[in-house]
Write a protein that holds these residues in place. Structure first.
Motif, PDB file in Angstrom:
ATOM      1  N   ASN A  22      75.131 156.087  27.974  1.00  0.00           N
ATOM      2  CA  ASN A  22      76.320 156.719  27.420  1.00  0.00           C
ATOM      3  C   ASN A  22      77.527 155.858  27.826  1.00  0.00           C
ATOM      4  N   TRP A  23      77.885 154.919  26.948  1.00  0.00           N
ATOM      5  CA  TRP A  23      78.957 153.973  27.261  1.00  0.00           C
ATOM      6  C   TRP A  23      80.318 154.647  27.328  1.00  0.00           C
ATOM      7  N   GLN A  24      80.485 155.745  26.633  1.00  0.00           N
ATOM      8  CA  GLN A  24      81.740 156.481  26.739  1.00  0.00           C
ATOM      9  C   GLN A  24      81.894 157.040  28.147  1.00  0.00           C
ATOM     10  N   ARG A  25      80.802 157.507  28.739  1.00  0.00           N
ATOM     11  CA  ARG A  25      80.835 158.012  30.113  1.00  0.00           C
ATOM     12  C   ARG A  25      81.150 156.873  31.087  1.00  0.00           C
ATOM     13  N   VAL A  26      80.557 155.697  30.857  1.00  0.00           N
ATOM     14  CA  VAL A  26      80.848 154.536  31.705  1.00  0.00           C
ATOM     15  C   VAL A  26      82.343 154.223  31.637  1.00  0.00           C
ATOM     16  N   LEU A  27      82.897 154.215  30.440  1.00  0.00           N
ATOM     17  CA  LEU A  27      84.331 153.984  30.264  1.00  0.00           C
ATOM     18  C   LEU A  27      85.145 155.039  31.017  1.00  0.00           C
ATOM     19  N   GLU A  28      84.733 156.299  30.928  1.00  0.00           N
ATOM     20  CA  GLU A  28      85.437 157.376  31.641  1.00  0.00           C
ATOM     21  C   GLU A  28      85.457 157.129  33.146  1.00  0.00           C
ATOM     22  N   LEU A  29      84.337 156.619  33.693  1.00  0.00           N
ATOM     23  CA  LEU A  29      84.300 156.337  35.127  1.00  0.00           C
ATOM     24  C   LEU A  29      85.214 155.179  35.487  1.00  0.00           C
ATOM     25  N   PHE A  30      85.256 154.138  34.658  1.00  0.00           N
ATOM     26  CA  PHE A  30      86.215 153.051  34.889  1.00  0.00           C
ATOM     27  C   PHE A  30      87.638 153.602  34.905  1.00  0.00           C
ATOM     28  N   GLN A  31      87.951 154.466  33.962  1.00  0.00           N
ATOM     29  CA  GLN A  31      89.292 155.036  33.888  1.00  0.00           C
ATOM     30  C   GLN A  31      89.579 155.937  35.084  1.00  0.00           C
ATOM     31  N   LYS A  32      88.573 156.636  35.535  1.00  0.00           N
ATOM     32  CA  LYS A  32      88.733 157.555  36.669  1.00  0.00           C
ATOM     33  C   LYS A  32      89.114 156.816  37.950  1.00  0.00           C
ATOM     34  N   ILE A  33      88.654 155.552  38.076  1.00  0.00           N
ATOM     35  CA  ILE A  33      89.008 154.766  39.259  1.00  0.00           C
ATOM     36  C   ILE A  33      90.157 153.802  38.971  1.00  0.00           C
TER      37      ILE A  33
END
Length: 150
Positions: A22-33
């Motif tokens: 789920n690349w959208q979730r990966v992106l969300e984690l990058f944004q979260k940090i």
């Protein structure tokens, strides 16, 4: 270097089929940090070109990941080591770093670029600061965060 034990609450997947990520979730984690300047399709392409990938799940949700960029023998770099802040402090970052590094036996050079403020984390794992590393800054933020003052 010892790899910490896997925690039973999580699912650890090394080199999974990237089509199922789920690349959208990966992106969300990058944004979260606060690593914000990324796009899901570019992240997917970058991970696809990596020599090793590692994802950690809590249920069906990705909560941590990391990868190795390398030539398969001489040079390798750990990249994008990310743990969801809601799951930090449980040894997941240590697991990611030590597991990825453990895939790189007999390489001549293994390095990483630490996020600002992460020095102590990597030093506690046995990593050393390199005296001969250089960066070509890609803008004022990199110059400020990753370069020595002249």
């Amino acid at each position: 270097m010892t790899v910490p034990e896997k925690l039973p609450a999580y699912d650890y997947q090394i080199n999974p089929d990237l089509a199922g990520i789920n690349w959208q979730r990966v992106l969300e984690l990058f944004q979260k940090i606060s690593w914000k300047h990324r796009l899901a399709e570019e992240i997917e392409k970058a991970f696809g070109m990596s020599t090793t990938t590692l994802f950690i799940y809590h249920g069906e949700t990705i909560i941590a990941f990391g990868r190795v960029v390398g030539d398969g023998r001489y040079y390798a770099m750990l990249a994008d080591v990310v743990v969801d802040p809601d799951h930090q402090g449980q040894g997941l970052g240590k697991y990611l770093v030590n597991t990825l590094n453990g895939q790189l036996r007999n390489y001549h050079f293994v390095n990483l670029s630490a996020a600002p403020g992460a020095d102590r984390f990597y030093k506690n794992l046995g990593w050393k600061k390199q005296t001969t590393a250089f960066i070509w800054p890609q803008g004022p933020k990199q110059l400020r965060q990753h370069c020595e003052k002249e």
